[in-house]
Design an enzyme around this catalytic site. Structure first.
Site, PDB file in Angstrom:
ATOM      1  N   MET A 149     -19.332 -16.683 -31.937  1.00  0.00           N
ATOM      2  CA  MET A 149     -20.080 -16.423 -30.707  1.00  0.00           C
ATOM      3  C   MET A 149     -21.203 -17.447 -30.558  1.00  0.00           C
ATOM      4  SD  MET A 149     -18.531 -13.835 -29.330  1.00  0.00           S
ATOM      5  CE  MET A 149     -19.668 -13.529 -27.984  1.00  0.00           C
ATOM      6  N   GLU A 150     -21.052 -18.333 -29.565  1.00  0.00           N
ATOM      7  CA  GLU A 150     -22.088 -19.317 -29.269  1.00  0.00           C
ATOM      8  C   GLU A 150     -21.924 -19.782 -27.830  1.00  0.00           C
ATOM      9  OE1 GLU A 150     -21.366 -23.096 -31.470  1.00  0.00           O
ATOM     10  OE2 GLU A 150     -19.668 -22.021 -32.351  1.00  0.00           O
ATOM     11  N   TRP A 151     -22.987 -20.293 -27.248  1.00  0.00           N
ATOM     12  CA  TRP A 151     -22.892 -20.854 -25.910  1.00  0.00           C
ATOM     13  C   TRP A 151     -22.118 -22.168 -25.962  1.00  0.00           C
ATOM     14  CZ3 TRP A 151     -23.740 -17.003 -23.130  1.00  0.00           C
ATOM     15  CH2 TRP A 151     -24.880 -16.192 -23.206  1.00  0.00           C
TER      16      TRP A 151
END
Length: 265
Positions: A149-151
């Protein structure tokens, strides 16, 4: 006479044996669980660690995707790589073309490994979970699956940034579906900005793999617990070309062996 003949036969058989015949074969699963204790890898862009240096940790590993081709896993293992995270899928329709090679060769070389999924914010979480399940086999000897989960502001197709409540809800959907299928509680990988933006300090109940290349996780994530720490993206690992991600397990060698017993069966 029968007893004497039997003794003669055994003696002749022993004389025909070689040392190699008497040594049992070693399977990958019986190989040591720590390749090299507390290795200190070179780094093409090293950080000056004022405290909590990563080489103080006993167990180190790496993470790979299609950008790490033709890894010499025996050499990497001999240098101190004791585990690997391997990219499998992204979104609801992308499969990493090197996953199968990395997946099979790490197992063949006795390196504990886990598959990871890179989350895509323009596809429903349930669709992404089904895609991961479709492409990653159930392997009880593998470590738990990972949700990355990361931008991704550089994405050419999706730069959506949902609110934090939506992000956590989507994470829950994906994680619960994966846990039901694989029978293991997944690991969450994340970065400092994503962790802060989405209040993940309140999202408990899962082991975390935290990225922090410019400071120990205690400095960047406070008291939030973590199982793995990615401490560089510019490491130099023998057997791997170019820059490598390197991680540590947050615990002693004994704790690592216990964690593996609990999570790879």
């Amino acid at each position: 006479m029968r007893r004497f003949a039997a003794l003669i036969t055994l003696t002749l058989l022993a004389a025909c044996s070689t040392a190699g015949d008497l040594v049992p074969s070693v399977s990958p699963s019986s190989s040591p669980t720590v390749a090299v204790r507390a290795p200190r890898f070179e780094d093409s862009k090293p950080h000056e660690w004022d405290s909590g240096a990563p080489w103080n940790y006993a167990v180190h590993g790496t993470d790979v995707s299609k950008y790490q081709t033709s890894v010499d896993w025996p050499t990497a293992k001999a240098s101190g790589i004791s585990f690997a995270f391997i990219k499998a899928t992204e979104g609801g329709d992308r499969f990493d073309e090197y996953f199968n090679e990395h997946w099979s060769r790490t197992k063949a070389n006795g390196i504990p490994r886990a598959a990871y999924h890179f989350f895509y914010f323009c596809t429903p979480a349930a669709t992404q979970a089904r895609w991961f399940i479709q492409n990653v086999p159930v392997d009880r000897s593998a470590m738990p699956p990972v949700l990355d989960m990361e931008w991704n502001p550089q994405s050419p197709t999706c730069r959506l940034r949902p609110d934090s409540a939506t992000v956590r809800a989507e994470m829950t959907t994906f994680l619960e579906m994966i846990e039901r299928h694989y029978g293991k509680k997944p690991i969450i990988y994340t970065s400092v900005d994503f962790f802060d933006d989405n209040d993940l300090s309140t999202f408990r109940g899962y082991p975390y793999w935290l990225r922090s290349v410019a400071g120990h996780p205690r400095q960047k994530y406070g008291s939030h617990p973590f199982t793995f720490w990615q401490y560089t993206g510019t490491g130099i690992v023998p057997g791997m070309t170019g820059k490598s991600d390197i991680n540590v397990f947050n615990g002693t060698e004994a704790a690592w062996k216990k964690w593996l017993r609990q999570n790879t069966r």
